[in-house]
Design a protein around this motif. Sequence first.
Motif, PDB file in Angstrom:
ATOM      1  N   ARG A  99       0.829  -1.209   0.000  1.00 48.70           N
ATOM      2  CA  ARG A  99       0.000   0.000   0.000  1.00 48.70           C
ATOM      3  C   ARG A  99       0.868   1.265   0.000  1.00 48.70           C
ATOM      4  N   LEU A 100       1.980   1.240   0.723  1.00 47.47           N
ATOM      5  CA  LEU A 100       2.869   2.403   0.772  1.00 47.47           C
ATOM      6  C   LEU A 100       3.373   2.739  -0.632  1.00 47.47           C
ATOM      7  N   CYS A 101       3.740   1.725  -1.394  1.00 56.44           N
ATOM      8  CA  CYS A 101       4.164   1.962  -2.770  1.00 56.44           C
ATOM      9  C   CYS A 101       3.029   2.572  -3.592  1.00 56.44           C
TER      10      CYS A 101
ATOM     11  N   LYS B  73       3.168  10.979  -9.535  1.00 59.30           N
ATOM     12  CA  LYS B  73       3.329   9.992 -10.601  1.00 59.30           C
ATOM     13  C   LYS B  73       4.773   9.872 -11.091  1.00 59.30           C
ATOM     14  N   THR B  74       5.631  10.828 -10.751  1.00 62.96           N
ATOM     15  CA  THR B  74       7.028  10.688 -11.162  1.00 62.96           C
ATOM     16  C   THR B  74       7.737   9.586 -10.376  1.00 62.96           C
ATOM     17  N   PHE B  75       7.156   9.175  -9.240  1.00 65.19           N
ATOM     18  CA  PHE B  75       7.668   8.037  -8.492  1.00 65.19           C
ATOM     19  C   PHE B  75       6.884   6.794  -8.921  1.00 65.19           C
ATOM     20  N   GLN B  76       7.554   5.878  -9.541  1.00 62.10           N
ATOM     21  CA  GLN B  76       6.932   4.631  -9.964  1.00 62.10           C
ATOM     22  C   GLN B  76       7.419   3.498  -9.057  1.00 62.10           C
ATOM     23  N   TYR B  77       6.661   3.241  -7.993  1.00 60.84           N
ATOM     24  CA  TYR B  77       7.008   2.213  -7.010  1.00 60.84           C
ATOM     25  C   TYR B  77       6.003   1.069  -7.168  1.00 60.84           C
ATOM     26  N   LYS B  78       6.477  -0.038  -7.708  1.00 64.52           N
ATOM     27  CA  LYS B  78       5.584  -1.122  -8.114  1.00 64.52           C
ATOM     28  C   LYS B  78       5.872  -2.397  -7.329  1.00 64.52           C
ATOM     29  N   THR B  79       4.834  -3.203  -7.145  1.00 61.92           N
ATOM     30  CA  THR B  79       4.940  -4.400  -6.314  1.00 61.92           C
ATOM     31  C   THR B  79       4.738  -5.658  -7.137  1.00 61.92           C
ATOM     32  N   VAL B  80       5.687  -6.574  -6.989  1.00 63.43           N
ATOM     33  CA  VAL B  80       5.621  -7.904  -7.606  1.00 63.43           C
ATOM     34  C   VAL B  80       5.176  -8.891  -6.531  1.00 63.43           C
ATOM     35  N   ILE B  81       4.146  -9.669  -6.827  1.00 62.04           N
ATOM     36  CA  ILE B  81       3.572 -10.604  -5.855  1.00 62.04           C
ATOM     37  C   ILE B  81       3.797 -12.031  -6.354  1.00 62.04           C
ATOM     38  N   PRO B  82       4.901 -12.671  -5.944  1.00 58.73           N
ATOM     39  CA  PRO B  82       5.151 -14.032  -6.417  1.00 58.73           C
ATOM     40  C   PRO B  82       4.266 -15.040  -5.688  1.00 58.73           C
TER      41      PRO B  82
ATOM     42  N   THR C 223       3.108   6.491  -5.315  1.00 59.15           N
ATOM     43  CA  THR C 223       2.875   6.693  -6.744  1.00 59.15           C
ATOM     44  C   THR C 223       1.620   7.525  -6.991  1.00 59.15           C
ATOM     45  N   ARG C 224       0.595   7.294  -6.174  1.00 54.72           N
ATOM     46  CA  ARG C 224      -0.652   8.053  -6.313  1.00 54.72           C
ATOM     47  C   ARG C 224      -0.422   9.537  -6.042  1.00 54.72           C
ATOM     48  N   GLU C 225       0.377   9.851  -5.037  1.00 53.92           N
ATOM     49  CA  GLU C 225       0.637  11.243  -4.684  1.00 53.92           C
ATOM     50  C   GLU C 225       1.515  11.956  -5.701  1.00 53.92           C
TER      51      GLU C 225
ATOM     52  N   LEU D  41       4.733  -2.228 -16.616  1.00 55.92           N
ATOM     53  CA  LEU D  41       4.426  -3.014 -15.420  1.00 55.92           C
ATOM     54  C   LEU D  41       3.261  -2.383 -14.668  1.00 55.92           C
ATOM     55  N   PRO D  42       2.199  -3.153 -14.333  1.00 51.43           N
ATOM     56  CA  PRO D  42       1.114  -2.584 -13.535  1.00 51.43           C
ATOM     57  C   PRO D  42       1.573  -2.237 -12.123  1.00 51.43           C
ATOM     58  N   GLN D  43       0.755  -1.507 -11.385  1.00 51.37           N
ATOM     59  CA  GLN D  43       1.093  -1.136 -10.010  1.00 51.37           C
ATOM     60  C   GLN D  43       1.388  -2.375  -9.166  1.00 51.37           C
ATOM     61  N   ASN D  44       0.515  -3.357  -9.205  1.00 47.21           N
ATOM     62  CA  ASN D  44       0.713  -4.632  -8.512  1.00 47.21           C
ATOM     63  C   ASN D  44       0.537  -5.753  -9.519  1.00 47.21           C
ATOM     64  N   ILE D  45       1.431  -6.751  -9.494  1.00 50.02           N
ATOM     65  CA  ILE D  45       1.314  -7.833 -10.458  1.00 50.02           C
ATOM     66  C   ILE D  45       1.677  -9.177  -9.833  1.00 50.02           C
TER      67      ILE D  45
END
Length: 308
Positions: free
Chosen positions: A141-143, A151-160, A147-149, A228-232
């Motif tokens: 959620r922090l990522c 958009k120049t910060f692209q913090y994305k989460t990979v969920i293996p 990014t929501r606040e 890459l999507p926000q969460n994948i």
Amino acid sequence: MKIILTGHTGMVGQNILHHIKTSEYTFLTPTRSELNLEKWQEVDAYIKTHEPELVIHAAGMVGGIQANIANPVDFLVKNLDMGRNIILAAQKNAVKSLINLSSSCMYPRLAQNPLKEEYILKGELEPTNEGYALAKIVTTRLCEYITRENKTFQYKTVIPCNLYGRYDKFSPKHSHMIPAVIKKIHEAKVNNEAEVEIWGDGKARREFMYAEDLADFIFYAIENFEDLPQNINVGLGKDCSINEYYKTIAEVIGYEGKFVHDTTKPVGMQQKLIDNTKLNTLGWRAKTSLKEGISETYEFYKNVVLND
């Protein structure tokens, strides 16, 4: 590209560093003595000094069901501290790109399978690993919020999905299922034991991906970061029963004894299969079959772990 990789001594980190494409990048891999991720000042100073273009957060306190049940405080607090420190320090020091490694443990225990990225925080968590899951939810959620606040910060989460492979832990108290079972069945064969115990009835289903495949995806993600999507979710899109994993491992090792079930033991969620729709759209697929992955992992166990 200069990349800070946290958790480089862990299974995921080691597989990233041994990938064929590693030499195309400059990886910074601080040891714990050089950088304690649980201490904000150290993390902030390290990122400020080294000015990376990308952070890959793969560090974490990990373990199987026994370890999670026994140490929920550490699994919550240590993972939370490490995650928020590296993410917030990256933001503070204007690192624009970050890949956060999360876990399918953060999906609700009663959610419909396959588990979609949108299911996060849509229900009660699995009690046996709730502390770990809560920490992973917060960093994910922090990522999203960062990014929501801006958009120049692209913090994305990979969920293996669940992982196994070379450089895994093989201690029964701290390891995940597949390495623990490899060790147990290997010792049963060596000691000529007639039977091996399985916790529960063995019908619970799990999705396990070879860690080398996840490392391959990480480099794919670096090269296709904008897409890459926000969460994948990153997995196989198929699962097996615990009984099937035991059978395959026994075949690889050459163990011919029988299995007995202890139905008094906890088994966790009955199924945990992640949805691969976004991954398929992105165009990446895992390459390693279960038997190939277990064979490679068993060779690592015999040739490296047992000789260490």
